[in-house]
Design an enzyme around this catalytic site. Structure first.
Site, PDB file in Angstrom:
ATOM      1  N   GLU A 100     -40.628  18.190 -16.050  1.00 55.82           N
ATOM      2  CA  GLU A 100     -41.075  19.107 -14.957  1.00 55.82           C
ATOM      3  C   GLU A 100     -39.775  19.944 -14.452  1.00 55.82           C
ATOM      4  OE1 GLU A 100     -41.709  18.541 -10.340  1.00 55.82           O
ATOM      5  OE2 GLU A 100     -42.017  16.829 -11.554  1.00 55.82           O
ATOM      6  N   ASP A 104     -40.721  24.064 -14.737  1.00 49.19           N
ATOM      7  CA  ASP A 104     -40.430  25.114 -13.586  1.00 49.19           C
ATOM      8  C   ASP A 104     -39.720  26.181 -13.805  1.00 49.19           C
ATOM      9  OD1 ASP A 104     -41.090  25.408 -10.476  1.00 49.19           O
ATOM     10  OD2 ASP A 104     -38.975  25.072 -10.566  1.00 49.19           O
ATOM     11  N   ASP A 173     -47.381  19.013 -11.568  1.00 51.07           N
ATOM     12  CA  ASP A 173     -46.074  18.507 -12.381  1.00 51.07           C
ATOM     13  C   ASP A 173     -46.090  18.270 -13.632  1.00 51.07           C
ATOM     14  OD1 ASP A 173     -44.901  18.644  -9.521  1.00 51.07           O
ATOM     15  OD2 ASP A 173     -45.088  16.352  -9.269  1.00 51.07           O
ATOM     16  N   GLU A 176     -46.296  21.735 -15.683  1.00 48.88           N
ATOM     17  CA  GLU A 176     -44.961  22.288 -15.720  1.00 48.88           C
ATOM     18  C   GLU A 176     -44.126  21.453 -16.849  1.00 48.88           C
ATOM     19  OE1 GLU A 176     -43.919  24.169 -11.384  1.00 48.88           O
ATOM     20  OE2 GLU A 176     -43.384  22.087 -11.663  1.00 48.88           O
TER      21      GLU A 176
END
Length: 292
Positions: A100, A104, A173, A176
């Site tokens: 994650e 991101d 989450d 990502e």
């Protein structure tokens, strides 16, 4: 000093590679040559919401994301929530939190790159607002739902219940983390292609430049705070000729009709339906959008 640091980095890299190879070997045992025959069912561990991913699950995930998976271990980790690990007791399996973090950064880079090239006259502050709109938690939840990512998540039963009640943060989450898995598996070009196809091209340029008020996002954030189910938008009707269509959409919250709206596009109708729902729920004043 530098030599010792390099040795340590190489050591941990080797450990990670060995762990991934062991997990890959176990995943390969679930597919060909016996894959063409009946696949043996995978046991649901007590306390978890679903069994681990089968060969069929990986094939379906490939179809949903339009990407051919090379190393399944990355994607298994991408859909593994930390709540699942306390029941799995598998030293080779890790949660998606590190992925994650990586996903991101990749997502922000790709979106920033797109906005920098597409809107070459906008100042930095406006570009930041547009990026926030594209990568917001509410937007990622919607993109995750578009590919039914929740069907693949490995969760504890309590985490799944929280997801059903509208706590969709773990869905964003995992989305990502999925981007990071594609990056590690196929490189930056593959990750960029996924972001463009599933996020950027789903957002029309004119809609991106509209006012900062996003009523769908506001409604989603409200119901999440109240631990309600995520809003569901239902197309009620579409009328008029192809060049001048009018769409009417109803929004459902906790399976109850909470608002309706019309517009020249489905997205505009959904925004208007969300606005009416926010009025009915008392989030917005009932005297119009100007009061927002």
């Amino acid at each position: 000093m530098l030599d010792r640091l390099r040795e340590r980095v190489d050591h941990y890299r080797a450990i990670g590679q060995a762990r991934r190879e062991r997990l890959e070997e176990r995943l390969r045992a679930r597919r060909s040559p016996g894959e063409a025959e009946l696949e043996a069912p995978i046991e649901i561990l007590p306390g978890t919401a679903r069994p681990s991913l089968s060969a069929h699950d990986f094939e379906e995930l490939e179809r949903r994301i339009s990407y051919t998976i090379k190393h399944r271990a990355y994607f298994l980790q991408a859909v593994t929530h930390r709540s699942y690990l306390q029941f799995a007791q598998d030293g080779e399996l890790h949660s998606n939190e590190r992925l994650e973090f990586l996903g991101d950064s990749i997502l922000n880079l790709v979106v920033a790159e797109y906005l920098y090239r597409e809107f070459n006259n906008l100042p930095e502050g406006d570009l930041t607002k547009l990026r926030s709109r594209l990568v917001s938690g509410a937007a990622l939840v919607q993109h995750a739902m578009n590919i039914n990512l929740e069907q693949f998540l490995l969760l504890s039963t309590s985490a799944e219940n929280a997801l059903k009640r509208g706590s969709a943060t773990l869905l964003a989450d995992s989305y990502e983390a999925l981007i990071a898995a594609i990056y590690l598996d196929g490189g930056m070009d593959a990750a960029r292609d996924f972001v463009y196809r599933h996020i950027i091209t789903h957002t029309r340029r004119d809609e991106l430049m509209l006012s900062d008020t996003n009523y769908k996002s506001m409604l989603l954030e409200f119901v999440q705070a109240k631990k309600l189910q995520s809003p569901r938008y239902v197309l009620i009707s579409e009328e008029g000729p192809n060049h001048n269509r009018t769409f009417t959409v109803e929004v459902m919250v906790n399976n109850l009709s909470s608002g309706a709206g019309s517009g020249r596009s489905k997205k505009e109708a959904e925004q208007n339906a969300a606005f009416e729902a926010l009025e009915k729920l008392g989030v917005l004043p009932a005297d119009g959008k100007e009061g927002v």
